[in-house]
Design a protein around this motif. Structure first.
Motif, PDB file in Angstrom:
ATOM      1  N   GLU A   1       9.966   3.734  -0.763  1.00  0.00           N
ATOM      2  CA  GLU A   1       9.899   3.424  -2.181  1.00  0.00           C
ATOM      3  C   GLU A   1      10.992   2.421  -2.582  1.00  0.00           C
ATOM      4  O   GLU A   1      10.757   1.522  -3.378  1.00  0.00           O
ATOM      5  CB  GLU A   1      10.034   4.712  -2.994  1.00  0.00           C
ATOM      6  CG  GLU A   1       9.365   4.627  -4.336  1.00  0.00           C
ATOM      7  CD  GLU A   1       9.166   6.010  -4.929  1.00  0.00           C
ATOM      8  OE1 GLU A   1       9.899   6.352  -5.869  1.00  0.00           O
ATOM      9  OE2 GLU A   1       8.297   6.761  -4.426  1.00  0.00           O
TER      10      GLU A   1
ATOM     11  N   ASN B   1       5.900   4.812 -11.616  1.00  0.00           N
ATOM     12  CA  ASN B   1       5.759   6.028 -10.826  1.00  0.00           C
ATOM     13  C   ASN B   1       5.637   7.248 -11.741  1.00  0.00           C
ATOM     14  O   ASN B   1       4.735   8.069 -11.603  1.00  0.00           O
ATOM     15  CB  ASN B   1       6.988   6.161  -9.914  1.00  0.00           C
ATOM     16  CG  ASN B   1       6.840   7.291  -8.916  1.00  0.00           C
ATOM     17  OD1 ASN B   1       5.757   7.865  -8.791  1.00  0.00           O
ATOM     18  ND2 ASN B   1       7.891   7.609  -8.218  1.00  0.00           N
ATOM     19  N   ASP B   2       6.541   7.328 -12.711  1.00  0.00           N
ATOM     20  CA  ASP B   2       6.541   8.472 -13.611  1.00  0.00           C
ATOM     21  C   ASP B   2       5.256   8.535 -14.420  1.00  0.00           C
ATOM     22  O   ASP B   2       4.640   9.588 -14.552  1.00  0.00           O
ATOM     23  CB  ASP B   2       7.751   8.362 -14.536  1.00  0.00           C
ATOM     24  CG  ASP B   2       7.794   9.508 -15.493  1.00  0.00           C
ATOM     25  OD1 ASP B   2       8.301  10.575 -15.082  1.00  0.00           O
ATOM     26  OD2 ASP B   2       7.288   9.367 -16.625  1.00  0.00           O
TER      27      ASP B   2
ATOM     28  N   GLN C   1       2.367   9.604 -12.258  1.00  0.00           N
ATOM     29  CA  GLN C   1       2.373  11.016 -11.876  1.00  0.00           C
ATOM     30  C   GLN C   1       1.837  11.903 -12.980  1.00  0.00           C
ATOM     31  O   GLN C   1       1.238  12.938 -12.729  1.00  0.00           O
ATOM     32  CB  GLN C   1       3.800  11.439 -11.501  1.00  0.00           C
ATOM     33  CG  GLN C   1       4.067  11.197 -10.031  1.00  0.00           C
ATOM     34  CD  GLN C   1       5.467  11.614  -9.645  1.00  0.00           C
ATOM     35  OE1 GLN C   1       6.212  12.153 -10.461  1.00  0.00           O
ATOM     36  NE2 GLN C   1       5.816  11.376  -8.404  1.00  0.00           N
ATOM     37  N   SER C   2       2.091  11.500 -14.234  1.00  0.00           N
ATOM     38  CA  SER C   2       1.581  12.353 -15.314  1.00  0.00           C
ATOM     39  C   SER C   2       0.177  11.932 -15.726  1.00  0.00           C
ATOM     40  O   SER C   2      -0.632  12.756 -16.116  1.00  0.00           O
ATOM     41  CB  SER C   2       2.533  12.304 -16.509  1.00  0.00           C
ATOM     42  OG  SER C   2       2.725  10.967 -16.902  1.00  0.00           O
TER      43      SER C   2
ATOM     44  N   GLN D   1      -5.898  17.586  -8.351  1.00  0.00           N
ATOM     45  CA  GLN D   1      -4.607  17.465  -7.711  1.00  0.00           C
ATOM     46  C   GLN D   1      -4.633  16.275  -6.755  1.00  0.00           C
ATOM     47  O   GLN D   1      -5.682  15.821  -6.357  1.00  0.00           O
ATOM     48  CB  GLN D   1      -4.337  18.736  -6.908  1.00  0.00           C
ATOM     49  CG  GLN D   1      -5.577  19.110  -6.108  1.00  0.00           C
ATOM     50  CD  GLN D   1      -5.262  19.850  -4.844  1.00  0.00           C
ATOM     51  OE1 GLN D   1      -4.133  20.007  -4.492  1.00  0.00           O
ATOM     52  NE2 GLN D   1      -6.271  20.298  -4.161  1.00  0.00           N
TER      53      GLN D   1
ATOM     54  N   ASN E   1      -1.860  13.145  -4.552  1.00  0.00           N
ATOM     55  CA  ASN E   1      -0.765  12.181  -4.656  1.00  0.00           C
ATOM     56  C   ASN E   1      -1.316  10.812  -4.995  1.00  0.00           C
ATOM     57  O   ASN E   1      -1.214   9.887  -4.222  1.00  0.00           O
ATOM     58  CB  ASN E   1      -0.008  12.073  -3.324  1.00  0.00           C
ATOM     59  CG  ASN E   1       0.745  13.327  -3.019  1.00  0.00           C
ATOM     60  OD1 ASN E   1       0.928  14.169  -3.899  1.00  0.00           O
ATOM     61  ND2 ASN E   1       1.184  13.454  -1.791  1.00  0.00           N
ATOM     62  N   TYR E   2      -1.926  10.701  -6.186  1.00  0.00           N
ATOM     63  CA  TYR E   2      -2.554   9.427  -6.525  1.00  0.00           C
ATOM     64  C   TYR E   2      -1.544   8.300  -6.586  1.00  0.00           C
ATOM     65  O   TYR E   2      -1.846   7.164  -6.291  1.00  0.00           O
ATOM     66  CB  TYR E   2      -3.295   9.530  -7.847  1.00  0.00           C
ATOM     67  CG  TYR E   2      -4.393  10.537  -7.796  1.00  0.00           C
ATOM     68  CD1 TYR E   2      -5.511  10.308  -7.002  1.00  0.00           C
ATOM     69  CD2 TYR E   2      -4.304  11.721  -8.515  1.00  0.00           C
ATOM     70  CE1 TYR E   2      -6.520  11.240  -6.932  1.00  0.00           C
ATOM     71  CE2 TYR E   2      -5.303  12.657  -8.447  1.00  0.00           C
ATOM     72  CZ  TYR E   2      -6.413  12.419  -7.661  1.00  0.00           C
ATOM     73  OH  TYR E   2      -7.395  13.342  -7.594  1.00  0.00           O
ATOM     74  N   GLU E   3      -0.307   8.663  -7.009  1.00  0.00           N
ATOM     75  CA  GLU E   3       0.675   7.583  -7.165  1.00  0.00           C
ATOM     76  C   GLU E   3       0.988   6.949  -5.810  1.00  0.00           C
ATOM     77  O   GLU E   3       1.256   5.758  -5.738  1.00  0.00           O
ATOM     78  CB  GLU E   3       1.938   8.073  -7.870  1.00  0.00           C
ATOM     79  CG  GLU E   3       2.845   8.973  -7.070  1.00  0.00           C
ATOM     80  CD  GLU E   3       2.377  10.420  -7.081  1.00  0.00           C
ATOM     81  OE1 GLU E   3       1.324  10.713  -7.681  1.00  0.00           O
ATOM     82  OE2 GLU E   3       3.053  11.253  -6.473  1.00  0.00           O
ATOM     83  N   THR E   4       0.887   7.733  -4.724  1.00  0.00           N
ATOM     84  CA  THR E   4       1.088   7.130  -3.399  1.00  0.00           C
ATOM     85  C   THR E   4       0.041   6.063  -3.131  1.00  0.00           C
ATOM     86  O   THR E   4       0.344   4.998  -2.617  1.00  0.00           O
ATOM     87  CB  THR E   4       0.919   8.195  -2.287  1.00  0.00           C
ATOM     88  OG1 THR E   4       0.935   9.460  -2.866  1.00  0.00           O
ATOM     89  CG2 THR E   4       1.952   8.065  -1.225  1.00  0.00           C
TER      90      THR E   4
END
Lengths: 238, 343, 589
Positions: free
Chosen positions: C241, C268-269, C272-273, C282, C284-287
């Motif tokens: 990152e 990123n923040d 995530q929300s 659920q 890890n879409y941000e990845t």
């Protein structure tokens, strides 16, 4: 055969080409001479599609400007680059076989025939066929590079400084082969610093200076031009 | 430690090492042809294992949809990249490669999956689902950057790894799966009981190595790939499309990665994120081989497998620590041998 | 002074932003994280953007600082202010240790090595009882100034961003210094830098350690903000990152690091929300988004976003450093004509089975211009490399001023007063002509990294730049001094290389095809310059293919063929030598 119109190549400022036009007729040998850094190599690379350029490049009546290098090879163009770009860890014969990659569908006999022709032209390569290309001497590397390009049976062969770094004896041999290729009907575009030898073998010549055509005409005329004599052929002793 | 335990550990090491060897070979292959250090190879392994496990349970694996999405993406990327030179024939070839294949595979999977067709068909179907993803990824991520530096390609590779990792969770969920092996037979060899799956793994590895050797030494296509690796410009000048070479290299890597996944699925429980560590161990081996030598990489892989099985016996908590520290003296040795080339 | 006052004032206003009423504490916390990430990314600017080394291990160094401070404050009850130097020292020491092992590796090998030890140390931290295994350490005391506890995100904002400002200033100072030029030369100009006395391994490790110390500072800030540590934020993914931040923002500038860190932290923040809500599942879409972003940025803006943003503003004016500084001390060498400067005998070098140079001998006397000629592949370049320490001879000796210097590395050769130019011009990309030339004076300065960081090197820098300007004027490029080196035409770049070589104050100049790419008039100027240098006591050895140029200029010619000396003598004798005519000049000459 080849027609280049108003070709521009910007290439980091050095060796750029500004609005060059030239043409090569069928079976003709045309040479481009000029000082180091004038853009000769850039010009050939752009015509072959290695560098992007602006302007029109027509080959055999077809606009090849949009084709990549591979497409231009398929269309019948061939380039022997200044640095030879051989496959150093492959054998001489594998290098040649890959040279015929364009005709890979033509069958074993055709490939064998092309190979025999190249070996007949360069008997030295036959002696070295099992050797890795990286172990060849400078002259042999140049012969392999030319042989590899001929395996594709191009209609136009472009040669970038074929005499570079070769002993005078080998240079004479290479130019002899170039002259011989004309008999086979292959057109040749020859970039050379050795202006004397190039003008001797060519039909027509262009003088490239800082990316522009400064002079052009039949080679015999150029060889007698006072400016060319002074700048490229040397005065008196040279 | 008595001789029996040593033998069992050794056997474990060789079996795991054979998988790492497969991965190492594919990594060396991809690097040689495209200069890409294929970090996402681990995800391909995990996808292979999880797809195989899902088919075994009679479920339709989520990777079918992923294949379709990647194919569509590759289609668009292909159109974009070749927009100036595409002919109608070119478009239809591109569509066949990127759209028709996933559709065909998906249809077959939809038809067969609920019928539990058995391990052999499951394995073939898995290969058909996961393998094409690799060349699609090449089109999407790497082909536009074919002239970039190794380092840039490595960072792109990390990016692709992140994407596949995230998608793995979406399509396979967080649960781990295990699948049945190709063979339940056990061979007795002295005091050693060798499971049939181990024989399969070692056999597949050896067969693939032999096939790769024949391909690269005795076919014009194989030599064209090698030529691309040795000299890209030279390859283009004889009419070898380097982008095609890249896709073929990725296709082979995809095939090997998927196969590795199918082979390990019976040995260990695989999660969506298990691939990364497995892939990295293949890397350790590939790097020991300098990313150029196939035989050294294969031998190193077996060594890595043995180090791993020994350290999991003696200090299982520190298994990964030990395996990944082994690479450092090796790297040092390599760097001492190769006088740093500047250009 | 207003140029310094204005940014300082703006910065003070910026520090007051969190205390404005109505600023949500959520955004302030995010800004704290962005600041901490900025410090790590700043280290990557020095290491990757300028030094050309990619590290997937910055989070590991961050963890180093965080864990050391956590241990010292929870275990030994030390004040966090006292554990700060310990944290910095620990991450620096870790970098020195890991760097000593892995920095010899080039390019992608280094990057892979950092992956290996990042994974290894991550698992180590997760399994050591001392470090609380995977649960980590908690109960870390907060920072306090007197009675003021810095626990709120508003107060911590001030701490973090003051630290960012300090890190930015130090980094800018470091990059604009003698050492900084050496670091910047690592990427693309390492061979040239080495031949002017830059100790490459030491420079690499300096950049590596500096980046690690910044990461350690970030780790310390993180530990005392979170008040607990565990291995996860210091794992490989975190390192990736940070690299993403540097790449997205643009690793070629400190402002790129700040931009990238802030952008990635905020995005990123938000992802995530936002994403799970959007997709109702659920994962890890941000990845996925980050990975795709990384690929896209590299495909479309490989230099990051900052250079694109920068284009919207007018370019900065070049500074006039060293306009009237005292001259540098010059070498005091007697250079009586005829004094032997360099002599080599029996040189031999083989690559694999190919003998490039075989039993080659050469001697150069003071105030002499000698031309080395011969066909390509005759071994001229290899001879050059053997004389300059780039390659080590298999046999034979080289003596300079009577001293045996065989096998000396390029920096050692430079110390003897031997300067060179390169056949393929090697200017540092992105550096101005002036900075490139100043690199040649590397050995004539002494300022180290500490004085660079603290700006104690200004007087010496002024002298170095003054010398560089003098040499640029000497080769006739005065008006080009402040342009980027790579924007000049090839012939001019060759002249820049000669100016750089002159900055070393050389006794011997080795020039590899200096006239290639020059026009006729430029060649005449170059010849005049070299004659002037000869008069001033410099000895010149040049490889040249332009026979007219070299025949008129050289006092003596040495002809090579097949790795050995074929002939030697004054130009007239060489021209008449039948062996040379046969092998090189050609029958028509």
């Amino acid at each position: 055969m080849l027609e280049v119109e108003d070709l521009h190549v910007s290439y980091g400022g050095i060796g750029a080409v500004h609005g060059v036009s030239l043409s090569v007729g069928p079976g003709q040998i045309v040479t481009v001479i000029g000082p180091n850094g004038a853009g000769k190599t850039t010009l050939l690379n752009a015509v072959m599609g290695v560098h992007p350029g602006r302007g029109r490049v027509r080959f055999g009546g077809q606009d090849v400007g949009r084709l990549g290098v591979e497409g231009r090879v398929r269309a019948g163009m061939g380039l022997v680059p200044e640095k030879r770009e051989l496959f150093s860890t492959l054998t001489v014969e594998d290098n040649l076989r890959l040279g015929g990659f364009r005709h890979r569908g033509a069958g074993r006999a055709a490939a064998r025939g092309a190979l025999d022709e190249v070996y007949a032209l360069f008997p030295r390569l036959l002696e070295r066929r099992r050797q890795h290309a990286g172990t060849l001497s400078g002259g042999e590397r140049q012969m392999l590079a030319m042989g590899r390009a001929l395996m594709a049976r191009p209609d136009l062969l472009m040669l970038d400084e074929p005499s570079l770094g070769l002993a005078p004896l080998i240079v004479r041999e290479v130019f002899g082969i170039i002259a011989g290729l004309r008999a086979s009907g292959c057109a040749i575009l020859l970039v050379e610093q050795n202006a004397r030898a190039a003008l001797q073998v060519a039909d027509h010549g262009y003088v490239l200076e800082t990316g522009r055509v400064a002079l052009d005409g039949p080679s015999a005329g150029l060889a007698g031009d006072a400016r060319v004599i002074e700048t490229y052929l040397g005065i008196g002793t040279e | 430690m008595d001789a029996d335990i040593a033998l069992i550990l050794l056997q474990d090491g060789v079996v795991n090492g054979a998988i790492y060897a497969l991965l190492a070979l594919s990594l060396v292959l991809v690097f040689a042809v495209t200069r890409v250090i294929l970090i996402p190879q681990g995800e391909i392994v995990a996808y292979g294992a999880l797809t195989y496990a899902a088919l075994d349970e009679g479920r339709l694996p989520g990777s079918v949809w992923l294949l379709g999405a990647l194919g569509a993406g590759a289609f668009l990327a292909g159109l974009l990249a070749e927009r100036r030179v595409l002919s109608p024939g070119g478009v239809s070839r591109l569509a066949a490669e990127t759209l028709a294949i996933p559709a065909l595979v998906a249809a077959t999977a939809l038809l067969l999956a609920p019928r539990k067709p058995g391990v052999a068909v499951d394995a073939l179907l898995t290969l058909a689902i996961v393998t094409p993803m690799a060349p699609y990824l090449y089109r999407l991520a790497f082909q536009p950057l074919a002239e970039a530096s190794v380092l840039t390609l490595l960072i792109v590779s990390i990016g692709v790894h992140l994407v596949l990792l995230g998608l793995g969770l979406v399509f396979f969920g967080p649960e781990g799966y295990r699948a049945p092996g190709f063979s339940d037979t056990r061979f007795e060899l002295g005091s050693l009981l060798i499971p049939g799956q181990a024989v399969w793994i070692v056999g597949c590895t050896l067969a693939l190595i032999a096939a790769l050797y024949l391909f690269f030494e005795h076919t014009l296509a194989g030599k064209a790939l090698r030529a691309t690796a040795v000299n890209r410009l030279g390859a283009r000048l004889v009419g070898i499309a380097t982008a095609l070479s890249g896709r073929i290299a990725f296709l082979l890597a995809g095939l090997i990665g998927t196969l590795s996944g199918i082979l390990i699925a019976p040995l260990t429980t695989v999660y969506y994120d298990s691939g990364f560590l497995i892939g990295l161990k293949g890397f350790v081996a590939a790097i020991i081989g300098g990313l150029v030598s196939y035989p050294v990489a294969a031998l190193a892989a077996v060594l890595v497998g043995c180090v791993e099985s020994l350290s999991s016996f003696y200090a299982s908590a520190f298994k990964e620590v030990i395996v990944f520290t082994v690479i450092i003296p090796v790297l040092l040795w390599r760097s001492l041998r190769s006088t740093a080339e500047e250009e | 002074m207003t140029t310094r006052l204005l940014p300082a004032l703006l910065f003070l206003l910026f520090l007051g932003v969190p205390f404005l009423p109505g600023v949500p504490s959520f955004w302030i916390t995010l800004a704290d994280y962005a600041g901490i990430a900025s410090i790590v990314a700043l280290g990557l600017v020095v290491l990757t953007g300028y030094g050309g080394m990619t590290s997937f291990g910055q989070a590991t160094f961050m963890g180093c600082g965080a864990y050391v401070s956590a241990l010292l404050t929870t275990g030994a009850g030390l004040s966090p202010w006292l554990s700060l130097p310990a944290a910095l020292l620990a991450s620096g020491a870790a970098a020195l240790a890991l760097g000593a092992v892995t920095l010899r590796l080039s390019g992608h090998y280094l990057a892979l090595a950092t992956i290996a030890w990042a994974v290894s140390l991550y698992y180590l931290a997760g399994n050591l009882d001392l470090l609380g295994r995977n649960d980590g350490l908690s109960g870390i005391p907060p920072l306090r100034i007197g009675g003021l506890l810095l626990t709120g995100s508003r107060e911590y904002f001030v701490v973090v961003w003051v630290a960012v400002a300090v890190a930015v200033l130090l980094t800018l100072n470091l990059l604009d210094s003698r050492v900084g030029r050496a670091i910047r030369a690592l990427r693309g100009g390492a061979a040239a830098a080495a031949s002017f006395g830059v100790h490459l391994p030491r420079t690499r490790i300096l950049a590596f350690t500096y980046a690690a110390v910044l990461a350690g500072l970030a780790g310390w800030l993180y530990a005392h903000m979170q008040r607990s540590v565990n291995p996860t934020p210091f794992g490989l993914n975190a390192s990736i990152e940070y690299l993403l931040m540097a790449v997205v923002g643009g690793a070629g500038s400190v402002w790129g690091a700040l931009l990238g860190a802030t952008l990635v932290t905020v995005v990123n923040d938000q992802l995530q929300s936002l994403l799970p809500r959007l997709l109702g599942q659920q994962g890890n879409y941000e990845t996925v988004v980050f990975g795709a972003l990384l690929v896209l940025v590299l495909q479309t803006a490989p230099d990051g976003l900052w250079p694109r943003l920068r284009r919207l503003f007018p370019p900065a004016r070049p500074r006039r450093v060293g306009a009237n500084a005292a001259p540098l001390r010059a070498r005091t060498l007697s250079s009586t004509p005829g004094l032997p400067v360099l002599s080599a005998a029996g040189l031999r070098k083989a690559f694999g089975g190919l003998v490039a140079v075989n039993d080659m001998g050469l001697h150069l006397d003071a105030r002499e211009i000698v031309g080395l000629i011969g066909p390509n592949g005759a071994g001229k370049s290899t001879t050059f490399n053997l004389l300059t320490g780039v390659a080590r001879p298999d046999a034979g000796q080289v003596h300079v001023l009577g001293r045996d210097v065989t096998g000396l590395r390029p920096p050692g050769v430079a110390r003897l007063g031997i300067a060179r130019s390169f056949q393929h011009v090697k200017l540092v990309p992105g550096m101005s002509v002036l900075e490139n030339v100043a690199l040649g004076a590397h050995l004539r300065g002494t300022a180290g990294p500490i004085s660079a960081l603290l700006r104690l090197d200004r007087a010496e820098e002024a002298r170095l730049f003054a010398e560089a300007r003098r040499q640029i004027a000497r080769v006739g490029l005065k008006e080009h001094a402040d342009k980027p080196g790579d924007s000049l035409a090839l012939g001019q770049q060759r002249l820049v290389e000669i100016a750089r070589a002159l900055c070393l104050d050389p006794i011997l100049l080795l020039l590899d095809e200096p006239a290639a790419g020059l026009r006729h008039a430029e060649k005449a100027d170059l010849a005049a310059l070299l004659r002037r240098l000869r008069r001033d006591g410099v000895t010149v050895l040049l490889v040249e293919h332009d026979m007219e140029f070299v025949m008129r200029l050289a006092d003596r010619l040495v002809v090579m063929e097949f790795g050995a000396k074929l002939a030697e003598g004054d130009p007239a004798a060489i021209r008449a030598n039948p062996a040379v005519v046969e092998a090189y000049l050609g029958a028509a000459a």
